[in-house]
Scaffold this motif. Structure first.
Motif, PDB file in Angstrom:
ATOM      1  N   UNK A 126      -8.301  -9.830  22.753  1.00 41.16           N
ATOM      2  CA  UNK A 126      -7.357 -10.266  23.321  1.00 41.16           C
ATOM      3  C   UNK A 126      -6.805  -9.447  24.521  1.00 41.16           C
ATOM      4  N   UNK A 127      -5.873  -9.987  25.195  1.00 41.36           N
ATOM      5  CA  UNK A 127      -5.269  -9.210  26.367  1.00 41.36           C
ATOM      6  C   UNK A 127      -4.472  -7.788  26.001  1.00 41.36           C
ATOM      7  N   UNK A 128      -4.049  -8.083  24.768  1.00 37.52           N
ATOM      8  CA  UNK A 128      -3.186  -6.767  24.579  1.00 37.52           C
ATOM      9  C   UNK A 128      -3.821  -6.116  23.264  1.00 37.52           C
ATOM     10  N   UNK A 129      -5.092  -6.384  22.754  1.00 38.78           N
ATOM     11  CA  UNK A 129      -5.610  -5.527  21.658  1.00 38.78           C
ATOM     12  C   UNK A 129      -5.496  -4.146  21.707  1.00 38.78           C
ATOM     13  N   UNK A 130      -5.481  -3.513  22.812  1.00 38.26           N
ATOM     14  CA  UNK A 130      -5.637  -1.887  23.061  1.00 38.26           C
ATOM     15  C   UNK A 130      -4.099  -1.365  22.749  1.00 38.26           C
ATOM     16  N   UNK A 131      -3.239  -2.294  22.900  1.00 38.32           N
ATOM     17  CA  UNK A 131      -1.710  -1.915  22.855  1.00 38.32           C
ATOM     18  C   UNK A 131      -1.484  -2.123  21.236  1.00 38.32           C
ATOM     19  N   UNK A 132      -1.809  -3.174  20.874  1.00 39.62           N
ATOM     20  CA  UNK A 132      -1.823  -3.468  19.209  1.00 39.62           C
ATOM     21  C   UNK A 132      -2.324  -2.385  18.531  1.00 39.62           C
ATOM     22  N   UNK A 133      -3.465  -1.856  18.904  1.00 35.15           N
ATOM     23  CA  UNK A 133      -4.109  -0.506  18.284  1.00 35.15           C
ATOM     24  C   UNK A 133      -3.255   0.544  18.272  1.00 35.15           C
ATOM     25  N   UNK A 134      -2.728   0.846  19.268  1.00 31.89           N
ATOM     26  CA  UNK A 134      -1.868   1.956  19.503  1.00 31.89           C
ATOM     27  C   UNK A 134      -0.529   1.961  18.688  1.00 31.89           C
ATOM     28  N   UNK A 135      -0.015   0.708  18.631  1.00 37.68           N
ATOM     29  CA  UNK A 135       0.970   0.238  17.629  1.00 37.68           C
ATOM     30  C   UNK A 135       0.608   0.542  16.101  1.00 37.68           C
ATOM     31  N   UNK A 136      -0.426   0.266  15.872  1.00 38.88           N
ATOM     32  CA  UNK A 136      -0.956   0.513  14.389  1.00 38.88           C
ATOM     33  C   UNK A 136      -1.098   1.873  13.857  1.00 38.88           C
ATOM     34  N   UNK A 137      -1.644   2.750  15.046  1.00 33.55           N
ATOM     35  CA  UNK A 137      -1.819   4.128  14.901  1.00 33.55           C
ATOM     36  C   UNK A 137      -0.527   4.712  14.627  1.00 33.55           C
ATOM     37  N   UNK A 138       0.533   4.267  15.702  1.00 35.72           N
ATOM     38  CA  UNK A 138       1.786   4.850  15.471  1.00 35.72           C
ATOM     39  C   UNK A 138       2.413   4.624  14.177  1.00 35.72           C
ATOM     40  N   UNK A 139       2.077   3.399  13.627  1.00 34.28           N
ATOM     41  CA  UNK A 139       2.572   2.876  12.066  1.00 34.28           C
ATOM     42  C   UNK A 139       1.915   3.621  11.052  1.00 34.28           C
ATOM     43  N   UNK A 140       0.981   4.690  11.353  1.00 31.94           N
ATOM     44  CA  UNK A 140       0.162   5.641  10.276  1.00 31.94           C
ATOM     45  C   UNK A 140      -0.781   4.951   9.629  1.00 31.94           C
ATOM     46  N   UNK A 141      -1.387   4.039  10.225  1.00 33.65           N
ATOM     47  CA  UNK A 141      -2.857   3.419   9.575  1.00 33.65           C
ATOM     48  C   UNK A 141      -3.913   4.348   9.833  1.00 33.65           C
ATOM     49  N   UNK A 142      -4.528   4.535   8.789  1.00 36.71           N
ATOM     50  CA  UNK A 142      -5.856   5.337   8.891  1.00 36.71           C
ATOM     51  C   UNK A 142      -6.970   4.815   9.616  1.00 36.71           C
ATOM     52  N   UNK A 143      -7.130   3.754   9.378  1.00 36.28           N
ATOM     53  CA  UNK A 143      -8.369   2.901  10.003  1.00 36.28           C
ATOM     54  C   UNK A 143      -7.757   1.484  10.618  1.00 36.28           C
ATOM     55  N   UNK A 144      -8.214   1.245  11.956  1.00 37.45           N
ATOM     56  CA  UNK A 144      -8.221   0.323  12.386  1.00 37.45           C
ATOM     57  C   UNK A 144      -9.316  -0.746  12.987  1.00 37.45           C
ATOM     58  N   UNK A 145      -9.548  -1.785  12.037  1.00 36.76           N
ATOM     59  CA  UNK A 145     -10.625  -2.742  12.542  1.00 36.76           C
ATOM     60  C   UNK A 145     -10.212  -3.682  13.584  1.00 36.76           C
ATOM     61  N   UNK A 146     -10.923  -3.783  14.446  1.00 33.53           N
ATOM     62  CA  UNK A 146     -11.126  -4.905  15.487  1.00 33.53           C
ATOM     63  C   UNK A 146     -12.086  -5.879  15.434  1.00 33.53           C
ATOM     64  N   UNK A 147     -11.840  -6.852  14.903  1.00 33.71           N
ATOM     65  CA  UNK A 147     -12.868  -8.025  14.729  1.00 33.71           C
ATOM     66  C   UNK A 147     -12.905  -8.818  15.850  1.00 33.71           C
ATOM     67  N   UNK A 148     -13.858  -8.785  16.540  1.00 35.30           N
ATOM     68  CA  UNK A 148     -13.847  -9.761  17.900  1.00 35.30           C
ATOM     69  C   UNK A 148     -14.487 -11.085  17.647  1.00 35.30           C
TER      70      UNK A 148
END
Length: 325
Positions: A126-148
């Protein structure tokens, strides 16, 4: 201070959902607020292991994601899943049904699943997937899976926002090696042949051998240890091979950290997305100013009716934007 800032840092899932909705918005005031929020969150320094997951339609990406994610949460890890659904080119709508396909993981308190529409954005994300990843990192998640969305020639964009790129394939049906673009194989860190169970187990083993041979013929990448990239069999239904795949992912990630490739790759990715944001902003300005928008439409008609070549019309438009010399 944004009222979403501290709740996100505290791991509030509702605040995280609201923040992702905010960054996905196209309203100018929302974009300004989202930029300020992301800038503030970037200073906390939290990092997750970002894993991009791609595969041909029907290969079992959602089943794999649920099984793999559940295995990680059972180990005490917090897992965020950003699932991108294809948008209709005609209506712009998306089904966004990933939570229903990952029902067990969706109920897990250590997991967070967010489906997003691709909105015709190329690259399987998605257009803002990269920013969503950054938000998940800030929220303390250990692993972020991006399913395309699925394998395509532009699917490689996900590799520019993740630390590891995993390609999921089904056991061979015909000439499997012809079914995947070489460009995707060149950036895959791990090729997992799913559905290695039951009657398909032998076919899965042959497919793993085929890909292992193909990978050995490719030039060794300087940011990888000996033996990578590699192909492995897994069964998302039975859960076999998932732990071994996770061990290989951690081995590769740890090696890249120790040898400086992790930070270097993230720096290159940040520079790339900075340039992309500048390009997107410039394109947006073409539609914001009425005079510019009208000139674009006029030149577009000239090109469509054959009065002007596309390159000449583009040069005229760019010259008009740059102003007098």
């Amino acid at each position: 201070m944004d009222d979403l800032l501290q709740p996100i840092l505290d791991g509030d899932r509702r605040a995280l959902s609201r923040a992702i909705t905010l960054v996905e918005s196209t309203r100018p005031d929302h974009r300004a607020r989202a930029a300020a929020l992301l800038d503030a969150l970037a200073r906390n320094g939290r990092q997750a292991l970002r894993i991009g997951l791609s595969g041909t339609p029907g290969v079992g990406k959602s089943t794999f994601t649920e099984g793999f994610g559940t295995m990680l949460t059972d180990q005490g890890l917090r897992v965020a899943v950003l699932a991108v659904d294809p948008s209709s080119a005609r209506t712009g709508g998306s089904i966004l049904g990933d939570k229903t396909r990952m029902e067990r993981l969706a109920r897990d308190p250590n997991a967070f699943i967010r489906p997003s529409p691709s909105a015709t954005h190329l690259g399987g994300v998605a257009r803002r997937t990269r920013e969503a990843i950054a938000l998940c990192e800030a929220a303390g998640f250990d692993v972020v899976l991006v399913e395309t969305v699925g394998v395509g020639q532009s699917e490689t964009v996900v590799a520019r926002m993740t630390d590891l790129f995993v390609l999921l394939l089904a056991p061979a049906g015909g000439d499997e090696l012809q079914g995947v673009k070489r460009g995707i194989m060149e950036i895959a860190d791990l090729i997992l042949v799913n559905k290695a169970d039951g009657d398909l187990k032998a076919a899965a083993s042959r497919t793993v051998s085929d890909y292992s041979g193909a990978l050995r013929l490719m030039r060794q990448r300087p940011h990888d240890p000996e033996g990578f990239p590699k192909a492995m069999p897994v069964s998302a239904v039975e859960g076999t091979g998932l732990a071994q795949a996770w061990d290989e992912m951690r081995t590769l990630a740890d090696w890249r950290r120790e040898h400086g490739h992790w930070d270097a790759t993230r720096s290159r990715q940040a520079a790339y997305w900075f340039e992309e944001e500048v390009r997107a902003g410039l394109m947006a300005r073409l539609t914001e100013d009425p005079a510019t928008r009208d000139r674009m439409a006029e030149l577009g008609r000239d090109v469509a009716e054959g009065r002007t070549a596309p390159a000449a019309a583009a040069k005229e438009m760019l010259d008009a934007l740059s102003g007098p010399a």
